[in-house]
Design an enzyme around this catalytic site. Sequence first.
Site, PDB file in Angstrom:
ATOM      1  N   ARG A 241     -38.669  67.165 -33.305  1.00 27.85           N
ATOM      2  CA  ARG A 241     -39.529  67.982 -32.467  1.00 27.85           C
ATOM      3  C   ARG A 241     -40.981  67.639 -32.788  1.00 27.85           C
ATOM      4  O   ARG A 241     -41.325  67.307 -33.922  1.00 27.85           O
ATOM      5  CB  ARG A 241     -39.280  69.489 -32.717  1.00 27.85           C
ATOM      6  CG  ARG A 241     -37.983  70.016 -32.145  1.00 27.85           C
ATOM      7  CD  ARG A 241     -38.013  70.055 -30.624  1.00 27.85           C
ATOM      8  NE  ARG A 241     -36.867  70.752 -30.060  1.00 27.85           N
ATOM      9  CZ  ARG A 241     -35.717  70.161 -29.731  1.00 27.85           C
ATOM     10  NH1 ARG A 241     -35.558  68.856 -29.955  1.00 27.85           N
ATOM     11  NH2 ARG A 241     -34.735  70.862 -29.191  1.00 27.85           N
ATOM     12  N   GLU A 270     -45.265  68.812 -24.416  1.00 26.56           N
ATOM     13  CA  GLU A 270     -44.643  67.732 -23.655  1.00 26.56           C
ATOM     14  C   GLU A 270     -44.769  68.026 -22.164  1.00 26.56           C
ATOM     15  O   GLU A 270     -44.278  69.073 -21.726  1.00 26.56           O
ATOM     16  CB  GLU A 270     -43.170  67.578 -24.042  1.00 26.56           C
ATOM     17  CG  GLU A 270     -42.978  67.127 -25.467  1.00 26.56           C
ATOM     18  CD  GLU A 270     -41.533  67.118 -25.922  1.00 26.56           C
ATOM     19  OE1 GLU A 270     -41.250  66.556 -27.004  1.00 26.56           O
ATOM     20  OE2 GLU A 270     -40.671  67.696 -25.208  1.00 26.56           O
ATOM     21  N   HIS A 289     -39.364  62.394 -24.555  1.00 26.88           N
ATOM     22  CA  HIS A 289     -38.237  63.234 -24.988  1.00 26.88           C
ATOM     23  C   HIS A 289     -36.967  62.883 -24.199  1.00 26.88           C
ATOM     24  O   HIS A 289     -36.358  63.748 -23.549  1.00 26.88           O
ATOM     25  CB  HIS A 289     -38.574  64.714 -24.841  1.00 26.88           C
ATOM     26  CG  HIS A 289     -37.757  65.597 -25.746  1.00 26.88           C
ATOM     27  ND1 HIS A 289     -38.173  66.834 -26.154  1.00 26.88           N
ATOM     28  CD2 HIS A 289     -36.537  65.419 -26.311  1.00 26.88           C
ATOM     29  CE1 HIS A 289     -37.262  67.386 -26.934  1.00 26.88           C
ATOM     30  NE2 HIS A 289     -36.257  66.537 -27.046  1.00 26.88           N
TER      31      HIS A 289
END
Length: 323
Positions: A241, A270, A289
């Site tokens: 993360r 993000e 991601h």
Amino acid sequence: MGDNKPWALISEVGEQGYLEEIIGIITERFQIICYKDFLQNPQLHGPKIQVLFVWYYPKPEPWLLSLLPSLKVVASGGVGIDHLDVPYINRLGVKVTNTPDVVTNATADMALGLLLASARKIVEGHQIAVNPKTTYIPQSLMGVEVAGSTMGIIGMGRIGCKIAQRGKGFDMKILYHNRNRRSVEDEQALGATYCENMDDLLKESDFVVLAVNLTPETTGLIGHRELSLMKRTATLVNVSRGLVVDQDALVKALQSGTIRAAALDVTHPEPLPRDHPLLSLPNVLITPHIGTNTYTTTRKMVQKMVENAVAAVKGQSVPNEVS
């Protein structure tokens, strides 16, 4: 018969939600309503919803949960639960589930992909190869050797072990730091050496790979001090993360040459603001991601979300309940 299916709230169908070729896994067992349609008339739709599928969003915040009096389960995709207030949701009598096993291989592949791409300057090489102005290949496009290097893995759970397996296949020396030491059998199978002190791993590794869950203990785990302990030739790889790394400290370390490079599949937020300094540094590789983004893994994730939700609605034992 379809009208007897329980109702589920989802994000949406399409590029920012569930792909058309995936959504059928859900609609086979549930009637669905998309978040934007739900918001048009929550008083009408809210009482019938028994399942909230969390795929990036909608986030189960208190105001939303208050509109779902019949909710039985929040079924989240992926391993991480840092976006869920599990104790609060449980106090409402609602179960929480995730999909820990199915994301392991794809995430480990991504970690090695980022590591290799950064080490061998694959993205830079591609840009030179396709540039219409290219007339020669610069010999300055030099990477670093992966075979025989040392990879330090912080977080030796399911994903960390799979990363170690892949590193072993590249003849890398494997170090690891974990909250709990793995068994002797695991260490021998993975060819991995335990570092009780994370500092030792940071000092010795050519590639530091982060594969931890985001918790209060791991938030800001890698900051100025930790980056200063790493080799100047080292690369930081993060598939956990974004908040595990102090990004301001990382920017300074990359700008000053404290470490060689960073390869990140996760950031915070993000996506990053378009003027964020990480986006303009030449020694940073960032992907959005996508560690679990393969058709095979995505199908497995959604299938597991559905299995968990069906069990919860039926009052059965839930395979992947988080409590």
